[in-house]
Write an enzyme that holds these catalytic residues in place. Structure first.
Site, mmCIF file in Angstrom:
data_model
loop_
_atom_site.group_PDB
_atom_site.id
_atom_site.type_symbol
_atom_site.label_atom_id
_atom_site.label_comp_id
_atom_site.label_asym_id
_atom_site.label_seq_id
_atom_site.Cartn_x
_atom_site.Cartn_y
_atom_site.Cartn_z
ATOM 1 N N GLY A 1 0.956 -1.104 0.105
ATOM 2 C CA GLY A 1 0.316 0.095 -0.013
ATOM 3 C C GLY A 1 0.752 1.348 0.011
ATOM 4 N N ASP B 1 7.322 -3.828 9.033
ATOM 5 C CA ASP B 1 5.838 -4.221 9.190
ATOM 6 C C ASP B 1 5.695 -5.303 10.036
ATOM 7 O OD1 ASP B 1 3.088 -5.004 8.423
ATOM 8 O OD2 ASP B 1 3.340 -3.393 6.448
ATOM 9 N N TYR C 1 -11.780 5.308 14.006
ATOM 10 C CA TYR C 1 -10.644 5.481 13.332
ATOM 11 C C TYR C 1 -10.305 7.089 12.881
ATOM 12 C CZ TYR C 1 -8.004 5.483 8.810
ATOM 13 O OH TYR C 1 -7.011 5.909 7.883
ATOM 14 N N LYS D 1 -6.982 9.463 14.047
ATOM 15 C CA LYS D 1 -6.065 10.198 13.399
ATOM 16 C C LYS D 1 -6.370 11.610 13.562
ATOM 17 C CE LYS D 1 -5.129 7.005 10.361
ATOM 18 N NZ LYS D 1 -3.631 6.746 10.271
ATOM 19 N N VAL E 1 -7.613 6.132 -0.883
ATOM 20 C CA VAL E 1 -6.411 5.447 -1.699
ATOM 21 C C VAL E 1 -6.792 3.995 -2.034
ATOM 22 C CG1 VAL E 1 -3.877 5.253 -1.778
ATOM 23 C CG2 VAL E 1 -4.932 7.162 -0.180
ATOM 24 N N GLY E 2 -6.513 3.527 -3.232
ATOM 25 C CA GLY E 2 -7.058 2.367 -3.761
ATOM 26 C C GLY E 2 -6.085 1.209 -3.319
HETATM 27 N N1 LIG Z 1 -5.977 3.855 2.350
HETATM 28 C C1 LIG Z 1 -6.601 5.066 2.428
HETATM 29 O O1 LIG Z 1 -7.435 5.647 1.860
HETATM 30 C C2 LIG Z 1 -5.887 5.920 3.409
HETATM 31 C C3 LIG Z 1 -5.012 5.340 4.346
HETATM 32 N N2 LIG Z 1 -4.578 6.580 5.308
HETATM 33 C C4 LIG Z 1 -3.444 6.016 6.158
HETATM 34 O O2 LIG Z 1 -2.384 5.472 5.435
HETATM 35 C C5 LIG Z 1 -1.561 4.462 6.312
HETATM 36 C C6 LIG Z 1 -1.545 3.356 5.351
HETATM 37 O O3 LIG Z 1 -2.635 2.996 4.708
HETATM 38 P P1 LIG Z 1 -2.727 1.648 3.778
HETATM 39 O O4 LIG Z 1 -1.620 1.903 2.857
HETATM 40 O O5 LIG Z 1 -4.091 2.140 2.720
HETATM 41 O O6 LIG Z 1 -3.124 0.621 4.423
HETATM 42 P P2 LIG Z 1 -2.819 -0.875 4.338
HETATM 43 O O7 LIG Z 1 -3.782 -1.744 5.180
HETATM 44 O O8 LIG Z 1 -2.705 -1.513 2.902
HETATM 45 O O9 LIG Z 1 -1.160 -1.107 5.039
HETATM 46 C C7 LIG Z 1 -1.023 -0.835 6.216
HETATM 47 C C8 LIG Z 1 0.172 -1.687 6.727
HETATM 48 O O10 LIG Z 1 0.350 -1.307 8.167
HETATM 49 C C9 LIG Z 1 0.804 -2.676 8.727
HETATM 50 N N3 LIG Z 1 0.337 -2.449 10.144
HETATM 51 C C10 LIG Z 1 -0.744 -2.703 10.648
HETATM 52 N N4 LIG Z 1 -0.867 -2.793 11.923
HETATM 53 C C11 LIG Z 1 0.637 -2.754 12.311
HETATM 54 C C12 LIG Z 1 1.293 -2.620 13.519
HETATM 55 N N5 LIG Z 1 0.601 -2.896 14.604
HETATM 56 N N6 LIG Z 1 2.629 -2.679 13.382
HETATM 57 C C13 LIG Z 1 3.349 -2.486 12.307
HETATM 58 N N7 LIG Z 1 2.611 -2.368 11.157
HETATM 59 C C14 LIG Z 1 1.401 -2.545 11.283
HETATM 60 C C15 LIG Z 1 -0.057 -3.591 7.918
HETATM 61 O O11 LIG Z 1 0.371 -4.940 7.886
HETATM 62 C C16 LIG Z 1 0.030 -3.269 6.560
HETATM 63 O O12 LIG Z 1 1.189 -3.840 5.669
HETATM 64 C C17 LIG Z 1 -2.494 4.051 7.393
HETATM 65 O O13 LIG Z 1 -1.970 4.883 8.381
HETATM 66 C C18 LIG Z 1 -3.916 4.656 6.890
HETATM 67 O O14 LIG Z 1 -4.612 4.790 7.999
HETATM 68 C C19 LIG Z 1 -4.979 7.515 5.224
HETATM 69 C C20 LIG Z 1 -5.842 8.158 4.661
HETATM 70 C C21 LIG Z 1 -6.512 7.334 3.339
HETATM 71 C C1 LIG Z 2 -9.063 5.228 5.136
HETATM 72 C C2 LIG Z 2 -9.220 6.552 5.373
HETATM 73 O O1 LIG Z 2 -8.523 7.446 6.054
HETATM 74 C C3 LIG Z 2 -10.179 7.421 4.363
HETATM 75 C C4 LIG Z 2 -9.992 8.734 4.260
HETATM 76 O O2 LIG Z 2 -10.726 6.874 3.825
#
Ligand SMILES: NC(=O)C1=CN([C@@H]2O[C@H](COP(=O)(O)OP(=O)(O)OC[C@H]3O[C@@H](n4cnc5c(N)ncnc54)[C@H](O)[C@@H]3O)[C@@H](O)[C@H]2O)C=CC1
Ligand SMILES: CC(=O)C(C)=O
EC number: 1.1.1.304
Length: 266
Positions: free
Chosen positions: A21, A41, A162, A166, A195-196
């Site tokens: 991601g 991770d 959530y 944040k 984000v996809g």
């Molecule tokens: N996808 C979205 O639309 C958005 C994501 N975010 C934030 O961006 C960041 C990344 O999100 P994505 O890549 O979409 O998520 P994702 O779920 O694809 O990746 C998150 C990663 O964090 C790791 N993780 C989870 N718990 C953990 C822990 N306790 N210790 C270490 N690693 C851990 C997971 O194993 C995973 O590899 C997150 O903080 C998310 O809240 C913020 C806004 C939008």
């Molecule tokens: C996962 C997340 O933060 C949103 C805005 O979708």
């Protein structure tokens, strides 16, 4: 006697939640920018993490894969020590790891609330402080960067706990920026939109269930609110984090900035 890191050595970064991601996108972008990058991770993500490190090494940069659970202080401290020992210093720390849960406030158990806060807020606190201690000891300043979200400004339905986590990241980012400015450390956060990634696959599935929609329809519905007309990609977020990690952002601190294609305007 403490040996000070050489100013001419390549800059180095740690990225948590980097097995996939947004975290993977950030790690690869920082490597493309010329930094040596440690990716971290959960132990369960070891295979994916090793793949990310291998992909970075193919570009000619040094990479290190370290498993750590960001909810554990032993793990976050060991991560920083391990990387500082391996690369000689830590210049940039991206506290990206996070989890999402789709749940109404009334359906959220205290245990579920704690779980979200543990990863998204306590994990960022442990990451920020481990990174700051190292940067202060180095005497080099540094860049600390956290993952917030647009829901740190205005919650989405069924993302209440959530969103609260944040908002906490925004507050922590401001407090850390104030406390560590005197050490030449800047602290900022990025606030992506939709984000996809695997995270939104989960959100889509749960929101679709809650709203009686087919899988894939919830994200489509939410994406209609994006002014730029497309779902965000990890590379969009990574481009902004590249700026936050660079010396170009040296005069910016304490900010949580929306990078969301125009879902919200500030
Ligand atoms: N996808 C979205 O639309 C958005 C994501 N975010 C934030 O961006 C960041 C990344 O999100 P994505 O890549 O979409 O998520 P994702 O779920 O694809 O990746 C998150 C990663 O964090 C790791 N993780 C989870 N718990 C953990 C822990 N306790 N210790 C270490 N690693 C851990 C997971 O194993 C995973 O590899 C997150 O903080 C998310 O809240 C913020 C806004 C939008
Ligand atoms: C996962 C997340 O933060 C949103 C805005 O979708």
């Amino acid at each position: 006697m403490t040996t000070q890191p050489s100013a001419s050595a390549p800059r180095t970064a740690i990225v948590t939640g980097a097995a996939r991601g947004i975290g993977r996108g950030i790690a690869e972008r920082l490597a493309a920018d010329g930094l040596d990058v440690a990716v971290s991770d959960l132990p369960a993500m070891r295979t994916e993490l090793d793949e990310v490190a291998a992909a970075i090494e193919k570009t000619g940069r040094r990479a290190l894969a370290v498993t750590a659970d960001v909810t554990s202080q032993d793990d976050t401290d060991a991560l920083v020590q391990n990387v500082a020992g391996h690369f000689g210093k830590v210049d940039v720390y991206v506290a990206n790891a996070g989890i999402a849960r789709v749940t109404s406030l009334l359906d959220t158990s205290p245990e579920e609330f704690d779980q979200i806060m543990d990863v998204n807020l306590r994990g960022v606190f442990l990451s920020y402080t481990a990174a700051a201690r190292q940067m202060i000891a180095q005497g080099t300043g540094g860049k600390i960067i956290g993952a917030a979200s647009i829901v740190a400004y205005r919650p989405f339905a069924l993302l209440g706990p959530y969103s609260a986590s944040k908002w906490g990241v925004r507050g922590l980012t401001q407090a850390a920026a104030m406390e560590w400015a005197a050490h030449g450390i800047t602290v900022n956060a990025y606030c992506p939109g939709i984000v996809g990634t695997a995270m939104w696959e989960l959100i889509d599935e749960k929101l679709a269930q809650a709203e009686g929609l087919d899988k894939g329809q919830a994200i489509k519905k939410y994406a209609e609110g994006i002014a730029l007309g497309r779902v965000e990609e990890p590379a969009d977020v990574a481009a902004f984090v590249s700026y936050l990690a660079s010396t170009d952002s040296d005069y910016m601190t304490g900010q949580s900035v929306m990078i969301d294609g125009g879902i919200q305007f500030s």
